[in-house]
Design a protein around this motif. Structure first.
Motif, PDB file in Angstrom:
ATOM      1  N   VAL A  38       0.826  -1.206   0.000  1.00 28.99           N
ATOM      2  CA  VAL A  38       0.000   0.000   0.000  1.00 28.99           C
ATOM      3  C   VAL A  38       0.865   1.262   0.000  1.00 28.99           C
ATOM      4  O   VAL A  38       0.354   2.354  -0.187  1.00 28.99           O
ATOM      5  N   ALA A  39       2.176   1.104   0.163  1.00 30.60           N
ATOM      6  CA  ALA A  39       3.055   2.269   0.239  1.00 30.60           C
ATOM      7  C   ALA A  39       2.916   3.205  -0.964  1.00 30.60           C
ATOM      8  O   ALA A  39       2.825   4.426  -0.775  1.00 30.60           O
ATOM      9  N   THR A  44       1.551   8.612  -2.818  1.00 32.38           N
ATOM     10  CA  THR A  44       0.828   9.458  -3.761  1.00 32.38           C
ATOM     11  C   THR A  44      -0.141  10.373  -3.020  1.00 32.38           C
ATOM     12  O   THR A  44      -0.214  11.577  -3.272  1.00 32.38           O
ATOM     13  N   MET A  45      -0.890   9.756  -2.081  1.00 30.61           N
ATOM     14  CA  MET A  45      -1.838  10.536  -1.290  1.00 30.61           C
ATOM     15  C   MET A  45      -1.123  11.651  -0.544  1.00 30.61           C
ATOM     16  O   MET A  45      -1.592  12.788  -0.480  1.00 30.61           O
ATOM     17  N   PHE A  51       0.727  17.206   1.404  1.00 32.46           N
ATOM     18  CA  PHE A  51       1.691  18.276   1.181  1.00 32.46           C
ATOM     19  C   PHE A  51       1.022  19.656   1.128  1.00 32.46           C
ATOM     20  O   PHE A  51       1.447  20.573   1.842  1.00 32.46           O
ATOM     21  N   PRO A  52      -0.046  19.833   0.325  1.00 33.60           N
ATOM     22  CA  PRO A  52      -0.688  21.156   0.287  1.00 33.60           C
ATOM     23  C   PRO A  52      -1.197  21.592   1.653  1.00 33.60           C
ATOM     24  O   PRO A  52      -1.088  22.774   2.014  1.00 33.60           O
ATOM     25  N   ILE A  53      -1.717  20.637   2.410  1.00 29.30           N
ATOM     26  CA  ILE A  53      -2.245  20.993   3.730  1.00 29.30           C
ATOM     27  C   ILE A  53      -1.124  21.487   4.629  1.00 29.30           C
ATOM     28  O   ILE A  53      -1.210  22.548   5.257  1.00 29.30           O
TER      29      ILE A  53
END
Ligand SMILES: Nc1ncnc2c1ncn2[C@@H]1O[C@H](COP(=O)(O)OP(=O)(O)O)[C@@H](O)[C@H]1O
Ligand SMILES: [Mg+2]
Lengths: 313, 396
Positions: A38-39, A44-45, A51-53
């Motif tokens: 799942v990495a 990607t998430m 990152f934007p948050i």
């Protein structure tokens, strides 16, 4: 198999039967393997969402003049925003919008879903047409409502014989108009979510209830609603979180005037119009916290057993 | 508890399908009646009309002394056990069982008592707090039964309640349901396509074919004296062997000839089927149950035995099923098609029609014959059955 040699020391040839020892010598547990698989999605998430948050949170700690960063400001932006009235006004506007639109969408959507779950001539066509409001891009339907709610000549004023009633130019009717437009657009979506849930309830459940002596209302409250809980939860969560972020309808229909400045409209104002990216980032971060908080509250209150699983399982 | 009466009850679905046609049947108070027939014959429809889940298109249905045609299920006061059980997944076992009583506003303590009592009968006491999904198939079936029992209704309606259980549980529940019904004395209609259930559980069995009632009688009567070829072929396991034959008189005695098999018709058979005398020189459908074959010794007269080739042997321990190849032509009526209830099997029968058919014979266990061996087989002529080839009616 070739890769196993590179990740783990190869056992001495012929010392142990290969099948028995392989799992141990490789030293990758099932859990670790699962995390490995799942990495990529997690990474990607993280890039796309996290990152934007975090970057907004970082920016919110700086002071700006125009678009020029002036230096580290600590929590000054937060103090300014939280002690000023605009943020709290926007929070209240957003909450009113959310509660009203989600409530109406739910009731109307449930009605549609129950109707479409009945067998009747033209059911297929109904299901297809009901989605049209959902398919139209919001900016366009917002423009459409804007025209229809025009003062003079206005389609809706004409239809209702209201003369020169100023829907979008007065409080609280501007907010009411936006709620109306949102309900029009999203009730069908809620209906489809609930319909999918209704269709998982077997017909013989209702027949058993009828034989047990349940009236139509009792069948709805004691069979339909409890069994529809997962679908209701998903619909309410989606719609609530979505409504908390409402931007396009007020941006197009009122530009945020007359009590329609929602949190997202306020954020846009500070980042683009004002501009003060530091305060904008602060508002973004606070909006995120509000949405997250309500989401968590939701899962905690209604959806605990649905998300985590029924303890009886 | 109440009697149930069908008078010319008919069901026509909106698409024109007539699922039940002029059904006439009277079920006594406390009686256990089995509704049996191949799938699609209208059993469920008939039952659902009694439950009030399906509108009655014609005729009159009475429960107790009320005509219920226009009453809702609630007003009819009947309990139903569904094939799928239809348990409410969000309710505990106790709530499932007490739901109807709760809706009827029965006292809480009274509900508790009745649920406990039913759970006791069904051995569910320790599961009362569980949700249905935490139960095994057999336990779910019991909960479905319990839901019916606590109601103390006018009648129990059961639609293939055991068909989702494995064979062993099915045998056990078969006995239990019959016992419970007997103990409670509630009028019961039980739908099944399993004719072992039909034969063993009820007071009377109603055989349905394509929406029409064929015969309703005690299991033994159905078995001994079927009214027509359909009932004869449907009731009994393994099924009755049916062949097209000819009645002839040889030396003053009646003989039935099917292919190269010739069997004398003893007086015992003529007494049961007197009209067979009128069929001298004509074709009939002749029926022979597997259990009435036996391995003859030298003393058996030649007109009661014949030689056949062994096709397949099933040694079941307590009995021996031997499939033998004969040149007796099968009875190819719509009735047998219905009774066989399996397109593939029927197609096989049709294909092999010219070359005869295979008979099943049941023998006492002993040394089994070998495949392809020629053996002598005898038949107890008193147990021959005769039917009209056209109408399928018994020649009584
Ligand atoms: N809702 C319906 N609409 C039209 N035909 C139906 C409907 N339900 C059942 N039928 C038809 O009625 C006949 C009897 O069905 P059913 O009572 O379910 O049979 P059984 O229970 O004996 O298998 C079948 O031919 C079936 O296809
Ligand atoms: Mg059925």
């Amino acid at each position: 198999m070739a890769s196993s040699a590179s990740t783990a020391p190869a056992p001495p040839a012929g010392a142990v039967p290969p099948g028995g020892e392989r799992a141990k010598s490789r030293e990758i547990s099932v859990g670790a393997l699962a995390r490995l698989f799942v990495a990529p999605s997690i990474i990607t998430m993280a890039l796309v969402a996290l990152f934007p948050i975090l970057y907004a949170a970082y920016l919110s700690l700086f002071e700006y003049r125009g678009r020029q960063q002036q230096g580290f400001a600590g929590l000054d932006n937060y103090v300014d925003v939280l002690t000023g009235g605009r943020f709290w006004d926007a929070v209240i506007t957003t909450l009113i919008f959310t509660v009203a639109s989600v409530a109406f969408e739910f009731v109307i959507g449930m009605g549609f879903a129950l109707l479409m779950n009945q067998a009747f001539v033209g059911r297929g066509v109904t299901r297809a047409t009901i989605l049209i409001p959902w398919v139209i891009p919001t900016v366009i339907s917002a423009q459409m409502w804007f025209f229809m709610l025009n003062v003079n000549p206005g389609f809706i004023n004409n239809l209702l014989g209201l003369g020169g009633f100023n829907w979008l130019g007065s409080e609280p009717w501007a907010l009411v108009s936006i709620i109306l437009a949102d309900v029009w657009k999203t009730a069908p979506f809620v209906a489809l979510l609930l319909l999918a849930g209704l269709q998982t309830i077997p017909e013989d459940m209702y027949e058993a209830a009828r034989v047990d002596g349940a009236t139509a209302w009792q069948r709805f409250t004691r069979i339909t609603l409890p069994l529809l809980k997962p679908a209701i939860f998903v619909a309410l969560l989606f719609r609530t979180v979505d409504s908390l972020r409402i931007f396009d309808l007020p941006a197009v229909m009122t530009g945020g005037s007359n009590g329609t400045t929602t949190l997202s409209v306020l954020v846009q104002r500070f980042i683009v119009a004002e501009p003060n990216p530091g305060v904008g980032a602060t508002l973004s971060t606070l909006t995120f916290v509000v949405v997250l908080g309500i989401g968590v509250l939701f899962v905690g209150l209604i959806g605990r057993d649905l998300v985590i699983g029924d303890p009886e399982d | 508890m109440a009697r149930i009466e069908f008078e010319d009850v008919t069901k026509r679905y909106p698409d024109g399908t007539v699922a039940v046609h002029d059904l006439n049947m009277s079920i006594a108070d406390g009686e256990f009646v089995i509704l049996v027939g191949p799938s699609g014959c209208g059993k469920s429809t008939a039952l659902r009309m009694v439950a009030g889940l399906e509108e009655i298109s014609g005729g009159k249905l009475t429960i107790g002394d009320r005509v219920v045609n226009d009453l809702t299920p609630k007003e009819r006061d009947i309990a139903m056990v569904f094939q799928s059980y239809a348990l409410y997944p969000h309710m505990s076992v106790a709530d499932n069982m007490g739901f109807a009583l709760k809706l009827a506003k029965v006292d809480k303590s009274e509900i508790n008592n009745r649920v406990k009592q039913a759970a006791d009968i069904l051995g569910l006491t320790e599961y009362l707090d569980r949700k249905p999904r935490a139960l095994s198939g057999g336990q779910r079936q019991r909960v479905a039964m319990g839901r019916a029992i606590v109601r103390q209704p006018q009648a129990f309606l059961m639609d293939e309640p055991l068909s989702n259980l494995d064979a062993k549980l099915r045998v056990q529940m078969r006995a239990e349901i019959a016992q419970i019904q007997n103990r409670l004395g509630v009028t019961t209609i039980y739908v099944t396509h399993d004719q072992v259930e039909a034969m063993t559980m009820g007071d009377r069995v109603a055989v349905l074919k394509k929406g029409e009632l064929q015969q309703v009688d005690s299991p033994q009567t159905l078995y001994d004296n079927p009214d027509n070829v359909f009932v004869a072929g449907f009731i009994g396991s393994p099924a009755m062997n049916l062949a097209e034959g000819r009645v002839e008189r040889v030396g003053g005695r009646l003989v039935v000839r099917a292919g190269s098999i010739a069997l004398g018709i003893p007086d015992g058979a003529v007494d049961r089927y007197p009209r067979v005398r009128d069929y001298e020189g004509r074709g009939v459908a002749v029926g022979m149950r597997p259990e009435h074959f036996y391995r003859p010794d030298g003393s058996v007269p030649p007109d009661q035995r014949f030689t056949v080739q062994v096709g397949l042997v099933e040694a079941l321990g307590s009995e021996l099923l031997v499939h033998v190849n004969t040149d007796a032509p099968p009875v190819l009526t719509e009735d047998t098609r219905q009774a066989i209830d399996d397109e593939a099997a029927f197609a096989e029968l049709e294909r092999s029609a010219a070359g005869g058919q295979s008979f099943t014979a049941r023998f006492d266990p002993g040394t089994p014959p070998r495949v392809n061996e020629q053996i002598e087989v005898a038949f107890r002529g008193d147990y021959l059955h005769f039917f009209d080839l056209e109408t399928g009616a018994a020649l009584r």
